[in-house]
Design an enzyme around this catalytic site. Structure first.
Site, PDB file in Angstrom:
ATOM      1  N   TYR A   1     -10.412  -8.176   5.045  1.00 40.69           N
ATOM      2  CA  TYR A   1     -10.813  -8.327   3.648  1.00 40.69           C
ATOM      3  C   TYR A   1     -12.034  -9.223   3.491  1.00 40.69           C
ATOM      4  O   TYR A   1     -12.757  -9.120   2.511  1.00 40.69           O
ATOM      5  CB  TYR A   1      -9.670  -8.930   2.823  1.00 40.69           C
ATOM      6  CG  TYR A   1      -8.708  -7.926   2.243  1.00 40.69           C
ATOM      7  CD1 TYR A   1      -8.046  -7.013   3.053  1.00 40.69           C
ATOM      8  CD2 TYR A   1      -8.446  -7.905   0.871  1.00 40.69           C
ATOM      9  CE1 TYR A   1      -7.163  -6.105   2.527  1.00 40.69           C
ATOM     10  CE2 TYR A   1      -7.557  -6.998   0.334  1.00 40.69           C
ATOM     11  CZ  TYR A   1      -6.917  -6.097   1.154  1.00 40.69           C
ATOM     12  OH  TYR A   1      -6.035  -5.198   0.630  1.00 40.69           O
TER      13      TYR A   1
ATOM     14  N   LYS B   1      -1.095  -4.953  15.871  1.00 41.17           N
ATOM     15  CA  LYS B   1      -1.477  -3.705  16.535  1.00 41.17           C
ATOM     16  C   LYS B   1      -2.127  -4.108  17.854  1.00 41.17           C
ATOM     17  O   LYS B   1      -3.281  -3.757  18.141  1.00 41.17           O
ATOM     18  CB  LYS B   1      -2.429  -2.910  15.615  1.00 41.17           C
ATOM     19  CG  LYS B   1      -2.753  -1.507  16.102  1.00 41.17           C
ATOM     20  CD  LYS B   1      -1.594  -0.526  15.994  1.00 41.17           C
ATOM     21  CE  LYS B   1      -1.955   0.803  16.625  1.00 41.17           C
ATOM     22  NZ  LYS B   1      -0.825   1.756  16.652  1.00 41.17           N
TER      23      LYS B   1
ATOM     24  N   ASP C   1       2.588   0.462  13.084  1.00 39.47           N
ATOM     25  CA  ASP C   1       3.057   1.828  12.810  1.00 39.47           C
ATOM     26  C   ASP C   1       4.573   1.914  12.955  1.00 39.47           C
ATOM     27  O   ASP C   1       5.265   2.496  12.120  1.00 39.47           O
ATOM     28  CB  ASP C   1       2.330   2.855  13.704  1.00 39.47           C
ATOM     29  CG  ASP C   1       2.293   2.481  15.181  1.00 39.47           C
ATOM     30  OD1 ASP C   1       2.666   1.338  15.532  1.00 39.47           O
ATOM     31  OD2 ASP C   1       1.892   3.330  15.992  1.00 39.47           O
TER      32      ASP C   1
ATOM     33  N   ASP D   1      -0.845  -5.948   3.001  1.00 37.38           N
ATOM     34  CA  ASP D   1      -1.126  -5.217   1.749  1.00 37.38           C
ATOM     35  C   ASP D   1      -0.350  -3.905   1.746  1.00 37.38           C
ATOM     36  O   ASP D   1       0.317  -3.553   0.770  1.00 37.38           O
ATOM     37  CB  ASP D   1      -2.635  -4.955   1.656  1.00 37.38           C
ATOM     38  CG  ASP D   1      -2.997  -4.171   0.400  1.00 37.38           C
ATOM     39  OD1 ASP D   1      -2.493  -4.523  -0.682  1.00 37.38           O
ATOM     40  OD2 ASP D   1      -3.774  -3.199   0.511  1.00 37.38           O
TER      41      ASP D   1
ATOM     42  N   ASP E   1       3.568  -2.917  -0.281  1.00 34.48           N
ATOM     43  CA  ASP E   1       3.774  -1.819  -1.241  1.00 34.48           C
ATOM     44  C   ASP E   1       4.931  -0.936  -0.783  1.00 34.48           C
ATOM     45  O   ASP E   1       5.760  -0.506  -1.582  1.00 34.48           O
ATOM     46  CB  ASP E   1       2.504  -0.965  -1.381  1.00 34.48           C
ATOM     47  CG  ASP E   1       1.637  -1.407  -2.553  1.00 34.48           C
ATOM     48  OD1 ASP E   1       1.696  -2.607  -2.904  1.00 34.48           O
ATOM     49  OD2 ASP E   1       0.911  -0.565  -3.111  1.00 34.48           O
TER      50      ASP E   1
HETATM   51  C1  IPM Z   1      -2.649  -6.678  -3.769  1.00 30.94           C
HETATM   52  C2  IPM Z   1      -3.715  -5.761  -4.315  1.00 30.94           C
HETATM   53  C3  IPM Z   1      -5.080  -6.395  -4.034  1.00 30.94           C
HETATM   54  C4  IPM Z   1      -5.234  -6.505  -2.531  1.00 30.94           C
HETATM   55  C5  IPM Z   1      -6.290  -5.675  -4.653  1.00 30.94           C
HETATM   56  C6  IPM Z   1      -6.134  -5.483  -6.149  1.00 30.94           C
HETATM   57  C7  IPM Z   1      -7.570  -6.405  -4.356  1.00 30.94           C
HETATM   58  O1  IPM Z   1      -3.592  -4.491  -3.764  1.00 30.94           O
HETATM   59  O2  IPM Z   1      -2.588  -7.836  -4.206  1.00 30.94           O
HETATM   60  O3  IPM Z   1      -1.881  -6.220  -2.935  1.00 30.94           O
HETATM   61  O4  IPM Z   1      -5.591  -5.519  -1.879  1.00 30.94           O
HETATM   62  O5  IPM Z   1      -4.971  -7.580  -1.996  1.00 30.94           O
HETATM   63 MG    MG Z   2      -1.868  -4.229  -2.575  1.00 30.83          MG
END
Ligand code: IPM
Ligand code: MG
Length: 358
Positions: A141, A192, A224, A248, A252
């Site tokens: 990032y 990884k 993975d 990240d 999710d």
């Molecule tokens: C998160 C989001 C952010 C990230 C974006 C909005 C920059 O997806 O906080 O997970 O990728 O860190």
């Molecule tokens: Mg995110």
């Protein structure tokens, strides 16, 4: 001691859910002697509209001065075309970097009352309670160089740099061990290292610390395989520690295991325990201003703020218990309604939480 809390409402449903959470915090002030003062500032799309920058200097200064920051959500289609350098997402990344909020805690726990919300079979997810610790201020990032260039032959080349310094790995790994120690004593480090040298270093450093935490059982998984295991048998995990981008993605995935992203809080902490607290979900512009948003993820983020930054664990427990209670009593906003016959508004849910504070 009076805690200074900065409220960054942001965009979309941000103002509604932050105001709901302010109501809950104010109830703690009135009923339990919690001492705090609120400041407010603009961040995200609203700050672009007002000042041409998603993280204005004035906001950053207030963020530095605050003990803790509560953020609603930023962004929306209105700002999708804005130049990359000032986008709402960039403001968030800059805030993380400027305050050195390297330690991102993303719990994914299934509330018993919402067991049927997940798309996975109930027996796979019931009782799920895991904590993903994501490194938040380095890795791909932030690595340099980055960009999109046109080569001599006219071919366009996009590139980013994945890098970690040893001390950056060490400090996030230590958080992993410390938190695992306070929970089940199991830590899984995700990398990884079969392909990427950076994560070969990651694994070596995490492994090197294991001797200092003999009470923590450490395992390593490739990312993975970790993704596959999280869907196959998520309850094998307790604490996961990983890099910025893997975290990240996996967080999710983990959010979806619970089936209710509208419920999940997060904390981003620096080395002194100061932090930024925000729901995992986004700004949901399609339902903004309609009193439909679920305020619970933001309220639970405030509970993390009480626990991790403000050293008010009793109050954090109270808020978390109140949320569990209103869910057990059947209160549901639309996003977690499932087969429920009726739903409550943002304001009604907030009132119910306040009433359930013991
Ligand atoms: C998160 C989001 C952010 C990230 C974006 C909005 C920059 O997806 O906080 O997970 O990728 O860190
Ligand atoms: Mg995110």
């Amino acid at each position: 001691m009076t805690h200074k809390i900065l409220l960054l409402a942001g965009d979309g449903i941000g103002p509604e859910i932050v105001s709901a959470t302010e109501t809950v915090l104010t109830a703690l002030v009135e009923r339990f002697g919690f001492k705090c003062e609120f400041e407010r500032a603009l961040m995200g799309g609203c700050a672009i509209d007002a000042h041409g920058d998603s993280l204005p200097e004035a906001t950053l200064a207030l963020a530095r001065a605050a003990d803790a920051i509560l953020l609603g959500a930023v962004g929306g289609p209105k700002w999708d075309k804005v130049e990359r350098a000032i986008r709402p997402e960039r403001g968030l990344l800059r805030l993380r970097a400027e305050l050195d909020l390297f330690c991102n805690l993303r719990p994914a726990a299934l509330f018993p009352a919402l067991a049927d919300a997940s798309t996975l079979k109930p027996e796979v997810v019931s009782g799920l309670d895991l904590m993903i610790i994501r490194e938040l201020t380095s890795g791909i990032y932030f690595g340099q160089p980055r960009g999109i260039e046109v080569l001599a032959d006219g071919v366009r080349r996009g590139f980013n740099t994945l890098e970690y310094r040893d001390h950056e790995i060490e400090r996030i790994a230590r958080q992993g061990f410390e938190i695992a120690r306070k929970r089940s004593g199991r830590l899984c480090s995700v990398d990884k290292s079969n392909v990427l040298e950076v994560t070969e270093l990651w694994r070596e450093i995490v492994q090197g610390l294991a001797g200092e935490y003999p009470d923590v059982e450490l395992e390593h998984l490739y990312v993975d395989n970790a993704a596959m295991q999280l869907v196959r048998a998520p309850k094998q995990f307790d604490v996961i520690v990983t890099t910025n981008m893997f975290g990240d993605i996996l967080s999710d995935l983990a959010a979806m295991l619970t089936g209710s992203i509208g419920m999940l809080p997060s904390a981003s902490l620096n080395g002194q325990g100061k932090g930024l607290f925000e729901p995992v979900h986004g700004s949901a512009p399609d339902i903004a201003g309609m009193e439909l948003a679920n305020p619970l993820a933001t309220i639970l983020s405030a509970a993390m703020m009480l626990r991790y930054t403000l050293a008010e664990a009793d109050l954090a427990d109270k808020v978390e218990r109140a949320v569990a209670r209103v869910l057990a009593d059947g209160a549901r906003t639309a996003d977690i309604a499932g087969t429920a016959s009726s739903t409550v508004s943002t304001g009604e849910m907030t009132k119910a939480v306040v009433a359930a504070l013991d």
